[in-house]
Design a protein around this motif. Structure first.
Motif, PDB file in Angstrom:
ATOM      1  N   ALA A   1       0.871  -1.179  -0.231  1.00 17.49           N
ATOM      2  CA  ALA A   1       0.034   0.047  -0.134  1.00 17.49           C
ATOM      3  C   ALA A   1       1.019   1.276   0.149  1.00 17.49           C
ATOM      4  N   GLN A   2       1.895   1.217   0.614  1.00 17.31           N
ATOM      5  CA  GLN A   2       2.902   2.365   0.556  1.00 17.31           C
ATOM      6  C   GLN A   2       3.578   2.595  -0.712  1.00 17.31           C
ATOM      7  N   VAL A   3       3.820   1.512  -1.315  1.00 19.34           N
ATOM      8  CA  VAL A   3       4.307   1.795  -2.503  1.00 19.34           C
ATOM      9  C   VAL A   3       3.296   2.325  -3.655  1.00 19.34           C
ATOM     10  N   GLU A   4       2.126   1.816  -3.408  1.00 17.57           N
ATOM     11  CA  GLU A   4       0.946   2.337  -4.187  1.00 17.57           C
ATOM     12  C   GLU A   4       0.846   3.791  -4.142  1.00 17.57           C
ATOM     13  N   ARG A   5       1.006   4.321  -3.021  1.00 18.24           N
ATOM     14  CA  ARG A   5       0.784   5.539  -2.608  1.00 18.24           C
ATOM     15  C   ARG A   5       1.893   6.525  -3.140  1.00 18.24           C
ATOM     16  N   GLU A   6       3.066   6.048  -3.023  1.00 18.84           N
ATOM     17  CA  GLU A   6       4.256   6.755  -3.754  1.00 18.84           C
ATOM     18  C   GLU A   6       4.369   6.688  -5.322  1.00 18.84           C
ATOM     19  N   LEU A   7       3.839   5.733  -5.827  1.00 14.69           N
ATOM     20  CA  LEU A   7       3.556   5.722  -7.173  1.00 14.69           C
ATOM     21  C   LEU A   7       2.596   6.874  -7.608  1.00 14.69           C
ATOM     22  N   ALA A   8       1.506   6.795  -6.828  1.00 15.41           N
ATOM     23  CA  ALA A   8       0.469   7.702  -7.239  1.00 15.41           C
ATOM     24  C   ALA A   8       0.910   9.292  -7.152  1.00 15.41           C
ATOM     25  N   ASP A   9       1.915   9.421  -6.482  1.00 18.21           N
ATOM     26  CA  ASP A   9       2.350  10.914  -6.412  1.00 18.21           C
ATOM     27  C   ASP A   9       3.565  11.037  -7.268  1.00 18.21           C
ATOM     28  N   LEU A  10       3.935  10.181  -8.044  1.00 19.50           N
ATOM     29  CA  LEU A  10       5.112  10.537  -9.024  1.00 19.50           C
ATOM     30  C   LEU A  10       4.574  10.800 -10.371  1.00 19.50           C
TER      31      LEU A  10
END
Length: 387
Positions: A24-33
């Protein structure tokens, strides 16, 4: 994060991620990139695919079975892009038609697999290698565990690769660029990179995305993703595809009948094309939406020789020949083009035509066998000659 509409759908061929919070943390990071691709680039490719749909151009889609992170270095990217551009130029010259080049590049870091487990050479039961975005091909049980941080590395490698592709576009017209493509497989990667554009949502992970034979279930998450983005989209069509299903897929994914929006990538196998393809083409032409027909003569022709996975070039050539013959007999434009797994390296992974057996002394693929430059040129020459 995976959108609510996708989360409510069946999602196939996903790894068993052991740490849900890390994912879930990785998904949040990708969404902000930032998105990897731009809406304008996708529109450019859509224009090229429209020419293909109208019979005014060809398309060559090719590259590695599974990209490796280690190949995301400028020199290697340029080598792969130059090779594909050279093959497309040969197709262009032979057919006297513009040719759109699409690389299996900048994101082909994940693979669907027929089994979640495999056996190592030492007889150890391991999780299956699913591509560098998921795990490592080394026969080690800890390195085969799905690691969500690899999705961030996949993004970084894709960004570098796309940067090099864009540099190769300098001074080239639309039909001489190499665009990026990969299978839209890993939802925790694809969904966070969907972006809102002027013309609606688009997949910011690539220019052209395709749905595989194992994930094209009607009502599933992968088709829903493809339906809701404006990128040119492909769907793999194999022996299990019913004609009515193909027509329904075309209507679902191309409801407005946009030329070049949808490509059916046929991977029937050399001995199945004449049985599988005619009723599918006829039904799509009768009750479906417009599609580009593309031949993938690789994925239906796998075999095991000398203990390794290979493909016989003779079978590849046979499938290309049958594909063109069927489309022509049904008065459909067969020159959507070719979808090939290939490499600029002088590998020995596919069995040459007129050869019954060989020593696979230079087998480098971490997954499926690829055509070497000589074999790629041979397949393209056969396709062009048939046109």
């Amino acid at each position: 994060m995976i959108s609510r509409s996708l989360a409510q759908r069946v999602v196939l061929q996903q790894p068993d991620w052991p740490d849900a919070e890390a994912l879930a943390q990785v998904e949040r990071e990708l969404a902000d990139l930032p998105a990897l691709t731009t809406e304008d680039e996708i529109v450019d490719l859509a224009r090229g695919m429209a020419l293909v749909a109208q019979g005014s151009a060809l398309v060559l889609q090719g590259g590695d079975c599974a990209e490796r992170f280690e190949d995301a270095v400028p020199e290697r990217v340029r080598q792969r892009a130059d090779h594909l551009q050279g093959l497309a130029a040969g197709m262009r010259a032979g057919a006297r038609l513009p040719t759109v080049a699409i690389g299996r590049m900048a994101g082909q870091y994940a693979k669907p697999r027929s089994s979640p487990f495999e056996e190592s050479a030492k007889g150890e039961r391991l999780l299956t290698y699913r591509g560098d975005a998921v795990n490592d091909p080394a026969p080690d049980r800890w390195r085969r565990v799905a690691d969500p941080r690899r999705l961030i590395t996949a993004y970084e490698c894709a960004a570098l690769t796309l940067g090099e592709l864009r540099r190769s576009w300098s001074g080239r017209p639309l039909t001489e660029r190499v665009f990026a493509s990969h299978e839209l497989l890993l939802m925790p990667y694809e969904s966070p990179l969907v972006r809102a554009g002027v013309r609606g949502d688009y997949a910011g992970s690539t220019h052209f995305g395709w749905i595989g034979e194992r994930t094209r279930n009607l009502g599933g998450a992968h088709l829903e993703l493809a339906r809701t983005v404006n990128n040119p989209i492909g769907v793999k069509i194999g022996p299990s595809m019913a004609p009515s299903e193909a027509a329904e897929l075309s209507r679902l994914l191309n409801p407005e009948g946009i030329a070049g929006r949808l490509t059916f990538i046929v991977r029937a196998g050399a001995h199945e094309v004449d049985r599988v393809l005619p009723p599918v083409v006829e039904e799509v032409a009768r009750s479906g939406a417009p599609v580009v027909w593309m031949c993938d003569p690789m994925h239906g022709n796998g075999q095991i020789r000398s203990g390794v996975k290979t493909r016989a070039v003779a079978a590849v050539l046979q499938e290309v020949t049958s594909f063109v013959r069927v489309l022509r007999s049904l008065r459909q434009w067969p020159a959507g083009g070719l979808h090939l797994e290939l490499t600029p390296d002088p590998v020995t992974e596919c069995l040459p035509a007129h050869v019954d057996d060989m020593d696979f002394t230079d087998y480098r693929s971490s997954c499926d066998p690829r055509l070497n430059p000589e074999q790629s040129a041979e397949v393209i020459s056969r396709f062009v000659a048939l046109l």
